[in-house]
Design an enzyme around this catalytic site. Sequence first.
Site, PDB file in Angstrom:
ATOM      1  N   HIS A 242       0.733  -1.105  -0.222  1.00  0.00           N
ATOM      2  CA  HIS A 242      -0.062  -0.141   0.067  1.00  0.00           C
ATOM      3  C   HIS A 242       0.772   1.172   0.232  1.00  0.00           C
ATOM      4  CE1 HIS A 242      -3.495   2.476   1.609  1.00  0.00           C
ATOM      5  NE2 HIS A 242      -2.677   3.428   2.087  1.00  0.00           N
ATOM      6  N   GLU A 243       2.188   1.725   0.999  1.00  0.00           N
ATOM      7  CA  GLU A 243       2.424   2.320   0.814  1.00  0.00           C
ATOM      8  C   GLU A 243       3.150   2.789  -0.335  1.00  0.00           C
ATOM      9  OE1 GLU A 243       1.870   4.713   3.364  1.00  0.00           O
ATOM     10  OE2 GLU A 243       0.759   3.298   4.466  1.00  0.00           O
ATOM     11  N   HIS A 246       1.209   4.469  -2.625  1.00  0.00           N
ATOM     12  CA  HIS A 246       1.378   5.828  -2.819  1.00  0.00           C
ATOM     13  C   HIS A 246       2.492   6.564  -3.067  1.00  0.00           C
ATOM     14  CE1 HIS A 246      -1.868   6.253  -0.320  1.00  0.00           C
ATOM     15  NE2 HIS A 246      -1.491   6.151   1.153  1.00  0.00           N
TER      16      HIS A 246
HETATM   17 ZN   LIG Z   1      -2.361   4.726   2.461  1.00  0.00          ZN
END
Ligand SMILES: [Zn+2]
Length: 326
Positions: A242-243, A246
């Site tokens: 997830h990170e 980003h």
């Molecule tokens: Zn996030």
Amino acid sequence: MGLRPNLLTRRTAGVATSTLALLLSTAAVGVVPAASAFSAAPAGVCAEPADAHADARVAKGGHAKLDPNHLTAKQVRDREADLAAAQRERANFRTGAVAPLATVTIPVVVHVIQENSTRAGGNIPDSLITQQISVLNQAYAGSTGGAATAFSFQLTKINRVTNASWYPIVQGSSAERSMKTSLREGGKNTLNMYLGELSDGLLGWATFPKRTLDKMDGVVVLNESLPGGSATNYNQGDTGTHEIGHWLNLYHTFQGGCSGSGDSVSDTPAEASPAYECPTGRDTCSTTGKDPITNFMDYTYDSCMYQFTAGQASRMLTAWNAYRAA
Ligand SMILES: [Zn+2]
């Protein structure tokens, strides 16, 4: 919950390590009370009642409140304008030169921040890190069920640092700046991952790409969220997935709620707010499609999230060529 067979294999493999019993007996990661989880949300950001997720991802409840990757509408507009400008800049630069990349191997430098030499003090074994890289490669290859992306990951270094003043890693602190300024390695294409106990019950945070290299660039991930770690429901490595999403310019699937351009990706259905746990069938917007709760860019349990979409894959590659490619 609709786990796919190959995902189960992956998850089972992670759980079968001989260290699991030990891990389960170690201290739990920080817990944030439900009442504080959303009450201080800044205007325009995730304005939900304080008790909306009282039984949900509250163990990491600071996330939605403090997650620096949760943007305002203006921040999204500014970022989209910057992406367009970066693309124009690259197009001019590239005339007659190197073609945009179609596949990318990302070198990964992992900084293990430790308070001391104990497991509770951050000393996680190398095996968790190599399993994390494996989880990333499966996720970004689409082999857990989503779209294949252009990206693969190659671990180039594990850097172990014992420094009690950087532990836990406090989001937005001068200590975080000091840590990253001292440790960050490589160019814009190098992923620096910082692992440790984190402030405010956070699972992780990341910087979005920028046109100029910044020492703050990188992702911070809760050490015990790595595959086989002790962060119950969040210990299969998808905080890292997830990170890094980003870091590769993806927004949350619930960015912007039900209106407007949402997460700026056309094939992720709009979602009014973060989804927690694994709420199968959730549908919070009247627009087409159920909530993308199985997407890596939502907030559900690791066991629930297993895919990026083709639109996200395309957005990440576009951003890579605009921002991070040499
Ligand atoms: Zn996030």
